[in-house]
Write a protein that holds these residues in place. Structure first.
Motif, mmCIF file in Angstrom:
data_model
loop_
_atom_site.group_PDB
_atom_site.id
_atom_site.type_symbol
_atom_site.label_atom_id
_atom_site.label_comp_id
_atom_site.label_asym_id
_atom_site.label_seq_id
_atom_site.Cartn_x
_atom_site.Cartn_y
_atom_site.Cartn_z
ATOM 1 N N ARG A 160 0.820 -1.199 0.000
ATOM 2 C CA ARG A 160 0.000 0.000 0.000
ATOM 3 C C ARG A 160 0.861 1.259 0.000
ATOM 4 O O ARG A 160 0.571 2.235 -0.710
ATOM 5 C CB ARG A 160 -0.925 0.009 1.222
ATOM 6 N N GLU A 161 1.927 1.236 0.782
ATOM 7 C CA GLU A 161 2.832 2.390 0.827
ATOM 8 C C GLU A 161 3.511 2.608 -0.519
ATOM 9 O O GLU A 161 3.724 3.746 -0.934
ATOM 10 C CB GLU A 161 3.857 2.188 1.943
ATOM 11 N N MET A 162 3.834 1.514 -1.208
ATOM 12 C CA MET A 162 4.435 1.648 -2.535
ATOM 13 C C MET A 162 3.438 2.256 -3.521
ATOM 14 O O MET A 162 3.797 3.054 -4.386
ATOM 15 C CB MET A 162 4.912 0.295 -3.049
ATOM 16 N N GLU A 163 2.174 1.892 -3.397
ATOM 17 C CA GLU A 163 1.139 2.471 -4.253
ATOM 18 C C GLU A 163 1.068 3.979 -4.046
ATOM 19 O O GLU A 163 0.968 4.755 -5.008
ATOM 20 C CB GLU A 163 -0.216 1.833 -3.955
ATOM 21 N N ILE A 164 1.132 4.394 -2.784
ATOM 22 C CA ILE A 164 1.089 5.823 -2.464
ATOM 23 C C ILE A 164 2.326 6.518 -3.011
ATOM 24 O O ILE A 164 2.247 7.594 -3.618
ATOM 25 C CB ILE A 164 1.003 6.037 -0.935
ATOM 26 N N LEU A 165 3.489 5.896 -2.839
ATOM 27 C CA LEU A 165 4.736 6.494 -3.306
ATOM 28 C C LEU A 165 4.732 6.663 -4.825
ATOM 29 O O LEU A 165 5.205 7.688 -5.347
ATOM 30 C CB LEU A 165 5.924 5.631 -2.875
ATOM 31 N N LYS A 166 4.191 5.699 -5.546
ATOM 32 C CA LYS A 166 4.127 5.796 -7.007
ATOM 33 C C LYS A 166 3.246 6.968 -7.433
ATOM 34 O O LYS A 166 3.551 7.668 -8.409
ATOM 35 C CB LYS A 166 3.596 4.489 -7.597
ATOM 36 N N LEU A 167 2.154 7.197 -6.712
ATOM 37 C CA LEU A 167 1.265 8.315 -7.037
ATOM 38 C C LEU A 167 1.927 9.649 -6.706
ATOM 39 O O LEU A 167 1.773 10.633 -7.435
ATOM 40 C CB LEU A 167 -0.060 8.166 -6.279
#
Length: 219
Positions: A160-167
């Motif tokens: 989930r944190e990686m998803e946020i970081l990509k955005l």
């Protein structure tokens, strides 16, 4: 009860009229408080120690120690002080170099004075989008230097944190990330707090650079 959070500001510019102009355009905002002015890098370093400002507006071109070197020296001693570089140039290489030295923002002096306040508020709240120019500059720099071996650098972030970081790397604001991910803006902020804590990086543009350089994301 008035619950306004005051941002204490130090202005650094070698031109008196420039300092006066900055002071005048920011003094009308009740949540901004100018606590000092410096006309060179040496004074800026001294006043950063003495006054402990929340935000420093740093001219990039000054005699003696320039704004980039001054930024590096101040950030080494006061990593929590936010520094925004001021310049008349729109050269993205200056932006990239400023960020490498620890600056959190970059403001063109000729920008409409009315745009200064919302920009600086965004920087202070760490909700300013990452620009595509910045991402491109990271990639260009990486392509012109030997690529470091990142295989031994673990990624401590959850899915989930990686998803946020990509955005974040795509330039979305917290509100936009909230809408895209179907979560509240407060949840986005909590994820970003966890990400910055795990990586020891407090700025979203530095987060993006760190993730790109270590091969965690591809813009």
């Amino acid at each position: 009860m008035n619950d306004i959070k005051i941002t204490k500001i130090l202005i650094v510019d070698d031109h008196a009229h420039a300092r006066e102009a900055i002071r005048e355009q920011l003094s009308e905002y009740k949540d901004f408080l100018i606590i000092g002015e410096a006309q060179n890098g040496e004074e800026a370093i001294f006043l950063a120690d003495e006054l402990n400002p929340d935000l420093i507006l740093m001219d990039i071109n000054m005699p003696g120690i320039d704004g980039l070197k001054t930024t590096k020296l101040i950030k080494e001693q006061h990593p929590n002080i936010i520094i925004v570089i001021l310049t008349v140039s729109e050269d993205s290489t200056h932006l990239f170099e400023a960020l490498k030295q620890g600056a959190q923002g970059f403001l063109i002096k000729k920008v409409n004075p009315g745009d200064w306040y919302p920009y600086l508020k965004s920087v202070v709240s760490d909700n300013i989008p990452v620009s595509y120019e910045f991402v491109n500059e990271v990639l260009q720099t990486m392509s012109s230097h030997p690529k470091k071996n990142t295989s031994t650098i673990p990624n401590p972030l959850s899915q989930r944190e990686m998803e946020i970081l990509k955005l974040v790397a795509k330039g979305y604001t917290n509100k936009e990330i909230s809408n895209i991910s179907f979560i509240s803006e407060n949840t986005v902020k909590n994820h970003l707090k966890n990400i910055t804590k795990k990586l020891g990086i407090k700025n979203r543009v530095h987060l993006t650079r760190h993730a790109i350089e270590n091969g965690w994301i591809e813009p």
